[in-house]
Write a protein that holds these residues in place. Structure first.
Motif, PDB file in Angstrom:
ATOM      1  N   ALA A 395       0.850  -1.198   0.000  1.00  0.00           N
ATOM      2  CA  ALA A 395       0.000   0.000   0.000  1.00  0.00           C
ATOM      3  C   ALA A 395       0.886   1.248   0.000  1.00  0.00           C
ATOM      4  O   ALA A 395       2.094   1.170   0.235  1.00  0.00           O
ATOM      5  CB  ALA A 395      -0.889  -0.015   1.240  1.00  0.00           C
ATOM      6  N   SER A 396       0.275   2.388  -0.254  1.00  0.00           N
ATOM      7  CA  SER A 396       1.022   3.654  -0.216  1.00  0.00           C
ATOM      8  C   SER A 396       1.112   4.133   1.223  1.00  0.00           C
ATOM      9  O   SER A 396       0.078   4.305   1.882  1.00  0.00           O
ATOM     10  CB  SER A 396       0.302   4.716  -1.051  1.00  0.00           C
ATOM     11  OG  SER A 396       0.242   4.296  -2.385  1.00  0.00           O
ATOM     12  N   PRO A 397       2.319   4.367   1.727  1.00  0.00           N
ATOM     13  CA  PRO A 397       2.467   4.754   3.135  1.00  0.00           C
ATOM     14  C   PRO A 397       1.603   5.954   3.509  1.00  0.00           C
ATOM     15  O   PRO A 397       1.029   5.992   4.604  1.00  0.00           O
ATOM     16  CB  PRO A 397       3.966   5.073   3.257  1.00  0.00           C
ATOM     17  CG  PRO A 397       4.610   4.247   2.186  1.00  0.00           C
ATOM     18  CD  PRO A 397       3.625   4.198   1.055  1.00  0.00           C
ATOM     19  N   HIS A 398       1.453   6.930   2.612  1.00  0.00           N
ATOM     20  CA  HIS A 398       0.696   8.134   2.979  1.00  0.00           C
ATOM     21  C   HIS A 398      -0.809   7.866   3.080  1.00  0.00           C
ATOM     22  O   HIS A 398      -1.548   8.712   3.581  1.00  0.00           O
ATOM     23  CB  HIS A 398       0.968   9.269   1.988  1.00  0.00           C
ATOM     24  CG  HIS A 398       0.316   9.075   0.642  1.00  0.00           C
ATOM     25  ND1 HIS A 398       0.827   8.240  -0.323  1.00  0.00           N
ATOM     26  CD2 HIS A 398      -0.821   9.607   0.113  1.00  0.00           C
ATOM     27  CE1 HIS A 398       0.047   8.284  -1.402  1.00  0.00           C
ATOM     28  NE2 HIS A 398      -0.964   9.094  -1.164  1.00  0.00           N
ATOM     29  N   LEU A 399      -1.257   6.692   2.623  1.00  0.00           N
ATOM     30  CA  LEU A 399      -2.696   6.396   2.691  1.00  0.00           C
ATOM     31  C   LEU A 399      -3.053   5.441   3.835  1.00  0.00           C
ATOM     32  O   LEU A 399      -4.227   5.123   4.025  1.00  0.00           O
ATOM     33  CB  LEU A 399      -3.167   5.794   1.359  1.00  0.00           C
ATOM     34  CG  LEU A 399      -3.167   6.749   0.155  1.00  0.00           C
ATOM     35  CD1 LEU A 399      -3.495   5.990  -1.130  1.00  0.00           C
ATOM     36  CD2 LEU A 399      -4.169   7.896   0.353  1.00  0.00           C
ATOM     37  N   LEU A 400      -2.059   4.992   4.568  1.00  0.00           N
ATOM     38  CA  LEU A 400      -2.348   4.008   5.619  1.00  0.00           C
ATOM     39  C   LEU A 400      -3.180   4.619   6.744  1.00  0.00           C
ATOM     40  O   LEU A 400      -3.845   3.904   7.498  1.00  0.00           O
ATOM     41  CB  LEU A 400      -1.047   3.403   6.174  1.00  0.00           C
ATOM     42  CG  LEU A 400      -0.282   2.516   5.183  1.00  0.00           C
ATOM     43  CD1 LEU A 400       1.032   2.052   5.783  1.00  0.00           C
ATOM     44  CD2 LEU A 400      -1.124   1.317   4.748  1.00  0.00           C
ATOM     45  N   ASP A 464      -2.525   5.889  -6.745  1.00  0.00           N
ATOM     46  CA  ASP A 464      -3.135   5.065  -5.702  1.00  0.00           C
ATOM     47  C   ASP A 464      -4.173   5.896  -4.939  1.00  0.00           C
ATOM     48  O   ASP A 464      -3.969   7.093  -4.713  1.00  0.00           O
ATOM     49  CB  ASP A 464      -2.063   4.554  -4.723  1.00  0.00           C
ATOM     50  CG  ASP A 464      -2.558   3.399  -3.839  1.00  0.00           C
ATOM     51  OD1 ASP A 464      -3.653   2.866  -4.119  1.00  0.00           O
ATOM     52  OD2 ASP A 464      -1.835   3.027  -2.896  1.00  0.00           O
ATOM     53  N   ILE A 465      -5.278   5.269  -4.615  1.00  0.00           N
ATOM     54  CA  ILE A 465      -6.265   5.837  -3.707  1.00  0.00           C
ATOM     55  C   ILE A 465      -6.738   4.679  -2.815  1.00  0.00           C
ATOM     56  O   ILE A 465      -6.462   3.514  -3.113  1.00  0.00           O
ATOM     57  CB  ILE A 465      -7.486   6.466  -4.431  1.00  0.00           C
ATOM     58  CG1 ILE A 465      -8.182   5.433  -5.326  1.00  0.00           C
ATOM     59  CG2 ILE A 465      -7.085   7.689  -5.224  1.00  0.00           C
ATOM     60  CD1 ILE A 465      -9.483   5.948  -5.951  1.00  0.00           C
ATOM     61  N   THR A 480      -3.494   0.511  -2.051  1.00  0.00           N
ATOM     62  CA  THR A 480      -4.129   0.609  -0.742  1.00  0.00           C
ATOM     63  C   THR A 480      -5.546   0.042  -0.838  1.00  0.00           C
ATOM     64  O   THR A 480      -6.537   0.775  -0.877  1.00  0.00           O
ATOM     65  CB  THR A 480      -4.102   2.072  -0.258  1.00  0.00           C
ATOM     66  OG1 THR A 480      -2.770   2.581  -0.464  1.00  0.00           O
ATOM     67  CG2 THR A 480      -4.453   2.160   1.215  1.00  0.00           C
ATOM     68  N   ASP A 481      -5.602  -1.266  -0.908  1.00  0.00           N
ATOM     69  CA  ASP A 481      -6.855  -1.976  -1.141  1.00  0.00           C
ATOM     70  C   ASP A 481      -7.291  -2.708   0.120  1.00  0.00           C
ATOM     71  O   ASP A 481      -6.617  -3.638   0.572  1.00  0.00           O
ATOM     72  CB  ASP A 481      -6.669  -3.011  -2.260  1.00  0.00           C
ATOM     73  CG  ASP A 481      -6.201  -2.374  -3.561  1.00  0.00           C
ATOM     74  OD1 ASP A 481      -6.884  -1.452  -4.036  1.00  0.00           O
ATOM     75  OD2 ASP A 481      -5.167  -2.797  -4.087  1.00  0.00           O
TER      76      ASP A 481
END
Ligand code: FES
Length: 574
Positions: A395-400, A464-465, A480-481
């Motif tokens: 996943a994208s770290p900024h979306l965790l 990524d979203i 980021t699923d």
């Protein structure tokens, strides 16, 4: 040596009734002579070869190597087919048929004069299906996985099947590459027989089979076309004969400790989220209690150390040269149950003695991991009361940690129809939600969970979203699923109450996924939902809908799981 009279096959071939003669006579029609009836163990070779399962298309050659080993060790090999599950072709999804294949495997073993079985698998679902069937049949069993394809390469760039294909498809949609380059990719991304070249579901499940102790050590990562895979197959053929003499059954190998070792290994390799569902189902067949909480507990103190796509950067071939799964498990040695028994008859600790890591770029140490926690995290909250999973390392770290407004699709075809629409009201903070894509809703729990990024965002450079669904995703996917939301929307889970504009909060470090809507409003909306029409009214599809459990329980059929106290087998089939 075991007394031949105690072998299962003895009951078929030896006695004074007509059928004993007939069975011998009919087997002689295949060219087998007296040696087949002199008390040797009969070894079934359960082959998921199929030209409709391209990843397993080399398994007939693998079977020949197994047969050499069986004959050499004093057994009689008899190869048999089952249904096969080809990830690329089957509709609506192979997951619909995993349990069917497991039943085929179990019943083919138990109905026939087989004393031990070698399981040949490769593509994603064929491995768990065979392990489930073998755990239920509970006669001596050893698995030989098919191995990964050779690494792809395009204009000097390594290509991992699945992962890089998906990335390049997004480049195509965003206009970063053209049709001509896209066509070139088709010719070089899948270079040989074998399963996908990244730590997708097939590589993960091969690793799970090895970490459970159900394969010879080192088997998971040997490339499919490497001569060492055929040597391993031959050695497995020899070993199964000894396993019959030792009466070494899956029920002695598939212990609670073995499953904890597998979960830990899964976390260390950044394994596919699908491993969660499959391990739960295999454990259910073995009568071992395993839950989502075990995955999360183990994930929290297992560093992610194998730098393999889609979470990392290398491919399975690199992993093999770095030492493969034994090297990862050697690193994990302080954390795993060394006493767990393997098909070799020795413990995991004994098997790991002397193992080294050959490339520290690919397999890191516990002291210098790629991530302090394991690949998969389990989430709970008002949106997923029974749990959901996310591959945090992909996943994208900024979306965790993220809060955003939902853009909801009730069905996958509606999402596909609108995803390129420039009028779709989405931005980089949107949480894309798909409902009705779970075990019953899909139906079959399809791999739709890596929801496509809306075209207008891709073109704007958003890669990524946050995406949330009750579906699974391919193990080769990344992003980021949030997946496997349970209970699913189709059975009244709160995911079905989400509406466009609602706020969703994801907090992976806190293991939360929350729908920021009043509980009473969620209940009201769910009560208003019209009842779903079942997808199937007859046949296997109806059996699936009637019997499948939810994602957090492993999606096996209710009547196939074994009670924990029954561990010890299907009363040892006779
Ligand atoms: Fe078979 Fe990927 S499609 S393993």
């Amino acid at each position: 040596m075991r007394d031949p009279k105690t072998l299962r096959s003895n009951k078929w071939f030896h006695g004074d009734q007509y059928e004993h003669l007939a069975r011998r006579a009919w087997l002689r029609s295949e060219g087998l002579g007296d040696a087949a009836f002199d008390g040797r163990p009969v070894i079934g070779i359960c082959n998921s070869w199929s030209e409709l399962t391209n990843c397993n298309a080399h398994l007939r050659q693998v079977a020949e190597a197994v047969k050499r080993g069986v004959w050499a060790a004093g057994g009689v090999p008899l190869e048999f087919p089952t249904i096969s599950l080809g990830e690329m072709f089957m509709k609506p999804t192979t997951m619909l048929f995993r349990n069917l294949m497991s039943m085929d495997v179990e019943e083919s073993i138990t109905a026939n004069p087989i004393d031990g079985v070698v399981l040949l698998c490769g593509c994603d679902k064929t491995t768990p299906a065979q392990l489930m069937g073998a755990a239920s049949a509970n006669i001596p069993s050893i698995m030989v996985t098919g191995g990964p394809m050779l690494s792809g390469r395009w204009h000097g760039r390594p290509l991992g099947s699945g992962t890089d294909g998906r990335k390049l498809f997004e480049d195509l949609r965003a206009g970063r590459i053209g049709e001509e380059q896209w066509a070139e990719v088709e010719g070089c991304i899948s270079r040989s027989a074998g399963h996908c070249t990244v730590m997708g579901t097939a590589s993960t499940m091969a690793s799970m089979a090895e970490s459970l102790g159900m394969t010879l050590p080192g088997g998971a990562a040997i490339p499919a076309v490497d001569s060492r895979r055929y040597q391993l197959a031959e050695a497995s053929g020899r070993r199964i004969v000894d396993m019959v003499h030792e009466d070494l059954k899956p029920s002695r190998i598939l212990s609670r400790e073995a499953f904890e070792n597998a979960v830990r290994t899964d976390m260390a390799i950044g394994g596919s989220t699908n491993a969660v569902v499959h391990l739960l189902a295999i454990a259910g067949r073995a009568g071992v209690e395993l839950s989502l909480d075990d995955f999360d507990r183990i994930s929290r103190d297992t560093p992610y150390i194998a730098d393999i796509k889609p979470s990392g950067q290398y491919l399975m071939e690199d992993f093999f040269y770095a030492g493969g799964l034994p090297s990862v498990m050697r690193e994990l040695r302080p954390l795993i149950h060394g006493e767990a028994l393997t098909v070799t008859g020795r413990t995991m600790a004994e098997e790991l003695q002397g193992v080294e890591v050959r490339n520290r770029e690919v397999i890191r140490s516990l002291d210098a991991p790629l991530n302090p926690e394991g690949g998969t995290a389990i989430l709970y909250g008002s949106l997923a009361p029974d749990g959901a999973v996310i591959k945090q390392t992909a996943a994208s770290p900024h979306l965790l940690r993220h809060r955003g407004k939902a853009c909801v699709f009730e069905r996958y075809d509606a999402l596909r129809a609108r995803i390129e629409d420039d009028d779709l009201e989405v931005d980089e903070n949107t949480v894309l939600v798909l409902q009705n894509a779970g075990p019953l809703g899909g139906p079959g729990f399809p791999e739709w969970g890596h929801l496509p990024i809306p075209g207008k965002l891709l073109k704007a450079g958003v890669n990524d979203i946050v995406r949330v669904s009750d579906a699974r995703m391919s193990g080769t996917s990344f992003g980021t699923d949030v997946l496997h939301v349970s209970p699913e929307a189709a059975v009244g889970g709160p995911l079905g109450a989400v509406r466009t504009g609602d706020e969703i909060e994801l907090d992976v470090p806190a293991r939360r996924i929350e729908l920021r809507v009043e509980e009473s409003e969620i209940r009201r909306r769910l009560a208003e939902r019209p009842p779903q029409r079942p997808h199937y009214r007859r046949g296997y599809g109806k059996l699936f809908l009637d019997q499948v459990t939810q994602a957090h329980l492993g999606c096996d059929f209710r009547f196939l799981a074994r009670e924990p106290e029954e561990n010890g087998g299907r009363a040892s089939v006779s």
